[in-house]
Write a protein that holds these residues in place. Structure first.
Motif, short mmCIF file in Angstrom:
data_model
loop_
_atom_site.label_atom_id
_atom_site.label_comp_id
_atom_site.label_asym_id
_atom_site.label_seq_id
_atom_site.Cartn_x
_atom_site.Cartn_y
_atom_site.Cartn_z
N MET A 1 14.32 4.79 34.83
CA MET A 1 14.42 6.22 34.56
C MET A 1 13.08 6.78 34.05
O MET A 1 12.58 7.77 34.57
N LYS A 2 12.52 6.12 33.04
CA LYS A 2 11.26 6.60 32.50
C LYS A 2 10.16 6.59 33.54
O LYS A 2 9.33 7.51 33.62
N GLY A 3 10.14 5.53 34.37
CA GLY A 3 9.13 5.45 35.42
C GLY A 3 9.26 6.59 36.41
O GLY A 3 8.24 7.17 36.84
N LEU A 4 10.49 6.94 36.78
CA LEU A 4 10.72 8.06 37.69
C LEU A 4 10.18 9.35 37.09
O LEU A 4 9.49 10.13 37.77
N LEU A 5 10.51 9.59 35.83
CA LEU A 5 10.11 10.84 35.19
C LEU A 5 8.60 10.93 35.02
O LEU A 5 8.00 11.97 35.32
N VAL A 6 8.00 9.85 34.54
CA VAL A 6 6.54 9.88 34.33
C VAL A 6 5.81 10.07 35.65
O VAL A 6 4.85 10.84 35.74
N THR A 7 6.27 9.39 36.70
CA THR A 7 5.64 9.56 38.01
C THR A 7 5.86 10.99 38.52
O THR A 7 4.95 11.58 39.14
N GLY A 8 7.05 11.52 38.28
CA GLY A 8 7.31 12.91 38.66
C GLY A 8 6.41 13.89 37.95
O GLY A 8 5.85 14.81 38.56
N PHE A 9 6.21 13.69 36.64
CA PHE A 9 5.31 14.56 35.88
C PHE A 9 3.88 14.43 36.39
O PHE A 9 3.14 15.42 36.47
N ALA A 10 3.48 13.21 36.74
CA ALA A 10 2.13 12.98 37.26
C ALA A 10 1.92 13.74 38.57
O ALA A 10 0.86 14.34 38.80
N ALA A 11 2.95 13.72 39.43
CA ALA A 11 2.85 14.44 40.71
C ALA A 11 2.74 15.94 40.48
O ALA A 11 1.92 16.63 41.10
N ILE A 12 3.57 16.47 39.56
CA ILE A 12 3.52 17.90 39.26
C ILE A 12 2.18 18.28 38.65
O ILE A 12 1.57 19.30 39.01
N GLY A 13 1.69 17.44 37.72
CA GLY A 13 0.41 17.73 37.09
C GLY A 13 -0.75 17.68 38.07
O GLY A 13 -1.64 18.55 38.04
N THR A 14 -0.75 16.69 38.95
CA THR A 14 -1.82 16.58 39.95
C THR A 14 -1.75 17.75 40.93
O THR A 14 -2.78 18.31 41.31
N GLY A 15 -0.53 18.12 41.33
CA GLY A 15 -0.37 19.28 42.21
C GLY A 15 -0.86 20.56 41.56
O GLY A 15 -1.51 21.40 42.21
N SER A 16 -0.57 20.72 40.27
CA SER A 16 -1.04 21.91 39.55
C SER A 16 -2.56 21.92 39.47
O SER A 16 -3.19 22.98 39.63
N GLY A 17 -3.15 20.74 39.24
CA GLY A 17 -4.61 20.66 39.21
C GLY A 17 -5.24 21.03 40.54
O GLY A 17 -6.25 21.74 40.59
N ALA A 18 -4.62 20.57 41.63
CA ALA A 18 -5.12 20.92 42.97
C ALA A 18 -5.01 22.41 43.21
O ALA A 18 -5.93 23.04 43.78
N MET A 19 -3.90 23.01 42.77
CA MET A 19 -3.71 24.44 42.95
C MET A 19 -4.75 25.24 42.15
O MET A 19 -5.33 26.22 42.66
N LEU A 20 -5.01 24.84 40.92
CA LEU A 20 -6.00 25.53 40.10
C LEU A 20 -7.41 25.38 40.67
O LEU A 20 -8.20 26.32 40.65
N THR A 21 -7.70 24.18 41.19
CA THR A 21 -9.02 23.96 41.82
C THR A 21 -9.20 24.86 43.03
O THR A 21 -10.27 25.43 43.24
N LEU A 22 -8.14 25.00 43.83
CA LEU A 22 -8.19 25.87 45.00
C LEU A 22 -8.46 27.32 44.58
O LEU A 22 -9.28 28.01 45.20
N HIS A 23 -7.79 27.77 43.54
CA HIS A 23 -7.98 29.14 43.07
C HIS A 23 -9.39 29.34 42.52
O HIS A 23 -10.01 30.38 42.76
N ALA A 24 -9.88 28.35 41.78
CA ALA A 24 -11.20 28.49 41.16
C ALA A 24 -12.31 28.60 42.20
O ALA A 24 -13.33 29.26 41.97
N GLY A 25 -12.11 27.97 43.37
CA GLY A 25 -13.15 27.98 44.40
C GLY A 25 -12.97 29.07 45.43
O GLY A 25 -13.67 29.07 46.46
#
Length: 206
Positions: free
Chosen positions: A1-25
């Motif tokens: 369970m914890k592994g699923l959640l942590v991996t899910g948060f990592a995916a959301i965080g990485t996706g958010s970082g990609a989105m912010l990078t796209l906007h910044a450029g």
């Protein structure tokens, strides 16, 4: 369970970082330009990448909610949101001024489905009395209100009234929907992170 959640948060965080990078450029105006238009920028590949990461995060958190014994409606809505995110990323919108294509149509209706189902999932999570229920309710209601504002311009255009995104804060409203829905998804995962919280949720559902 914890592994699923942590991996899910990592995916959301990485996706958010990609989105912010796209906007910044980009030189687009985020107040008026909708997120879909960023796919035509030089770093436009970051848009489908971020959306697919959001989809992966939703799938992982949906599986965690299933294992926690939450309503299958909640699980199904989270899965639909993730599938919609995948379709939005896989089928880009049309360039401005171009007639609606098959890809553009899939993109548009998948986005509407995503915008619609996450607030519904959030309200069901509130009924399940998860942790952070108050914050989940607030974000869900904000998402619903912003979704109404997203839909209004389309209704206006159906009556033949010309209305472009330059006339309204279309980009800002759409971003409110996206941010609030990501917030609901994140809170859904956080509510299950502690073992004691998972046992409490399972007891409520029982």
């Amino acid at each position: 369970m914890k592994g699923l959640l942590v991996t899910g948060f990592a995916a959301i965080g990485t996706g958010s970082g990609a989105m912010l990078t796209l906007h910044a450029g980009s030189d687009l105006d985020p107040f008026h330009s909708v997120i879909s238009e960023y796919v035509w920028q030089s770093a436009g590949w970051l848009l489908p990448a971020s959306l697919i990461l959001f989809a992966a995060g939703a799938a992982l958190i949906a599986e965690a909610t299933r294992r926690a014994g939450l309503s299958r409606w909640i699980v199904a809505l989270l899965v639909v949101w993730g599938a919609s995110m995948f379709l939005i990323g896989a089928f880009p919108t049309d360039r401005p001024g171009v007639a609606l294509s098959l890809s553009g149509g899939i993109h548009r209706y998948a986005a509407f489905a995503a915008f619609l189902v996450m607030p519904a999932a959030g309200l069901l999570l509130v009924r399940a009395k998860i942790r952070y229920a108050g914050a989940t309710r607030l974000l869900s209601m904000l998402a619903i209100g912003a979704l109404v504002l997203v839909v209004i311009p389309y209704v206006v255009r159906m009556f033949g009234i010309p209305l472009s995104n330059d006339d309204i804060p279309a980009g800002l409203v759409q971003r409110i929907v996206v941010v609030t829905e990501l917030g609901v998804l994140t809170l859904a995962g956080l509510s299950l992170l502690r073992p004691s919280a998972r046992r409490a949720v399972s007891a409520v559902m029982a």
